[in-house]
Design an enzyme around this catalytic site. Structure first.
Site, PDB file in Angstrom:
ATOM      1  N   TYR A 143      -6.322  10.080   4.713  1.00 16.50           N
ATOM      2  CA  TYR A 143      -4.905  10.607   4.327  1.00 16.50           C
ATOM      3  C   TYR A 143      -4.959  11.330   2.958  1.00 16.50           C
ATOM      4  CZ  TYR A 143      -3.639   7.477   8.073  1.00 16.50           C
ATOM      5  OH  TYR A 143      -3.565   7.085   9.255  1.00 16.50           O
ATOM      6  N   GLN A 187       0.757  -1.258  -0.056  1.00 15.92           N
ATOM      7  CA  GLN A 187      -0.142   0.040  -0.070  1.00 15.92           C
ATOM      8  C   GLN A 187       0.899   1.341   0.057  1.00 15.92           C
ATOM      9  OE1 GLN A 187      -2.253   1.332   3.168  1.00 15.92           O
ATOM     10  NE2 GLN A 187      -4.214   1.286   2.089  1.00 15.92           N
TER      11      GLN A 187
HETATM   12  C1  8OZ Z   1      -3.238   2.906  12.486  1.00 14.61           C
HETATM   13  C2  8OZ Z   1      -2.297   3.713  12.895  1.00 14.61           C
HETATM   14  C3  8OZ Z   1      -1.433   4.450  11.939  1.00 14.61           C
HETATM   15  C4  8OZ Z   1      -1.725   4.479  10.629  1.00 14.61           C
HETATM   16  C5  8OZ Z   1      -4.880   3.475   8.171  1.00 14.61           C
HETATM   17  C6  8OZ Z   1      -2.356   3.558   7.870  1.00 14.61           C
HETATM   18  O1  8OZ Z   1      -5.599   3.727   9.212  1.00 14.61           O
HETATM   19  C7  8OZ Z   1      -3.169   3.708   8.697  1.00 14.61           C
HETATM   20  C8  8OZ Z   1      -3.008   3.530  10.012  1.00 14.61           C
HETATM   21  C9  8OZ Z   1      -3.467   2.782  10.942  1.00 14.61           C
HETATM   22  O2  8OZ Z   1      -5.017   3.305   7.219  1.00 14.61           O
END
Ligand code: 8OZ
Length: 364
Positions: free
Chosen positions: A180, A100
């Site tokens: 994100y 990913q």
């Molecule tokens: C938990 C802690 C940090 C990042 C996501 C990449 O929620 C994460 C993530 C999950 O997609």
């Protein structure tokens, strides 16, 4: 012929999977110096290679893309070499592995960027925390990306995808979910831009679609997937009022690109499936290739959805952490172990590579 079930092989656009069980991407914060995946990561993913497909944890496409301490990257020679050991370990056991690719956008902290502000579609801070300096900290105020910076972000994703193939991955998943950067652009609550990247359904989708097109062009549409979480409030994203038309449009355009799959977090990430009203079947209906369903599935729900034709593959997150032999356990009905929350993020082998298989008789 009997109907396919979770244990039947699957042809993911030419990539043969041994079963329909997917290890979801899981952030573990255990990268070593230079944000290189450690040798333990190769052991960890190798232990889980009986899943039909592994999607390795969210991995930065650039230094700017980082939002948490000790998450791995795919933009240096050393990182590529570290990931190559991971893909070799999984392939040696007959598994398949994507990675990913992410850019966290505003879910970050200045301390990871020499005091500079993280970047975002607009200068709107998320109501969330990140993990830096061995502790949780409120995310920093972001700055809005300049229009002329956006092509560089697309290029970073494209280069990281090429690096992923160089490292031996079978394909990549673009992280368009969980609040994100790509998800931030999709939301009118995080994106108030007035240029070509904001202000309408089409404009908010533009960055994700440009990244998907660039990556598909670079490594092949059949090796490109996208994760979406239409109603999830993860990482301080506030789902807007228009998610259904926004995501219907995104999926129609991803279908036009012919990418391998969409991976959909149904409901709140790691939370209730019925968090907010949303017609996930409408996404499935708009996408001709594979649909990976995620969130709160068990064997019965997965097989029921498979039989209805509502999904092709099922991604298991937390169960994949504590059950390296998840496929065998689902097959035999062996009880599932629960992950230890204290060792989820950071640390070494404990809570990472030391989860046992259910019985020695089922070891592959
Ligand atoms: C938990 C802690 C940090 C990042 C996501 C990449 O929620 C994460 C993530 C999950 O997609």
């Amino acid at each position: 012929m009997t109907e396919p079930n979770l244990f039947s092989p699957y042809d993911l656009g030419g990539i043969m999977l041994a079963n329909r069980i997917v290890m979801a991407p899981l952030t573990r914060n255990r990268a070593g110096a230079g944000l290189v995946p450690s040798p333990l990561a190769a052991e960890y993913y190798g232990q889980r290679a009986s899943a039909g497909l592994i999607i390795a944890e969210a991995t930065q496409v650039s230094k700017q893309a980082q939002g948490y301490q000790d998450t791995p990257g795919l933009y240096t020679t050393e990182q590529i070499a570290g990931w190559r050991k991971v893909t070799e370990a999984v392939h040696a056991k007959g598994g398949r592995i994507f990675v990913q690719l992410w850019h966290v956008g505003r879910v970050s902290h200045g301390d990871l960027h020499g005091g500079e502000a993280p970047v975002a579609p607009s200068a709107i801070r998320a109501e969330t925390k990140t993990f830096v300096n061995n502790g949780f900290a409120v995310v920093s105020e972001p700055r809005a990306l300049e229009l002329d910076e956006i092509s560089g972000i697309v290029a970073d994703f494209r280069t990281a995808a090429a690096n992923a193939i160089d490292a031996g991955f079978d394909g990549v998943e673009l992280h368009g979910a969980n609040g994100y950067l790509l998800d931030q652009f999709l939301r009118e609550t995080a994106n108030v831009r007035t240029d070509a990247y904001g202000g309408s359904v089409e404009n908010r989708a533009r960055l994700l679609l440009e990244v998907a097109a660039a990556v598909a062009h670079e490594i092949g549409a059949e090796r490109t997937g996208v994760r979406l979480s239409p109603v999830s409030p993860a990482s301080g994203i506030v789902p807007a009022s228009n998610e259904q038309p926004q995501f219907n449009y995104v999926v129609e355009k991803l279908d036009d690109l012919g990418i391998a799959y969409i991976h959909v977090v149904e409901g709140a990430t790691a939370g209730p499936r019925d968090f907010a009203p949303f017609d996930f079947d409408a996404l499935r209906a708009r996408f001709r290739n594979s649909y990976i369903a995620n969130n709160g599935y068990d064997l019965d729900l997965a097989n029921a959805r498979l039989a209805e034709g509502k999904a092709d593959l099922f991604a298991f997150g937390r169960p994949s952490i504590a059950n390296p032999d998840l496929v065998d356990r689902l097959k035999t009905g062996a009880p599932l172990a629960q992950p230890d929350i204290a060792t989820l993020y950071g640390g070494g082998a404990e809570g990472y590579t030391d989860y046992p298989v259910a019985t020695s008789a089922t070891q592959g």
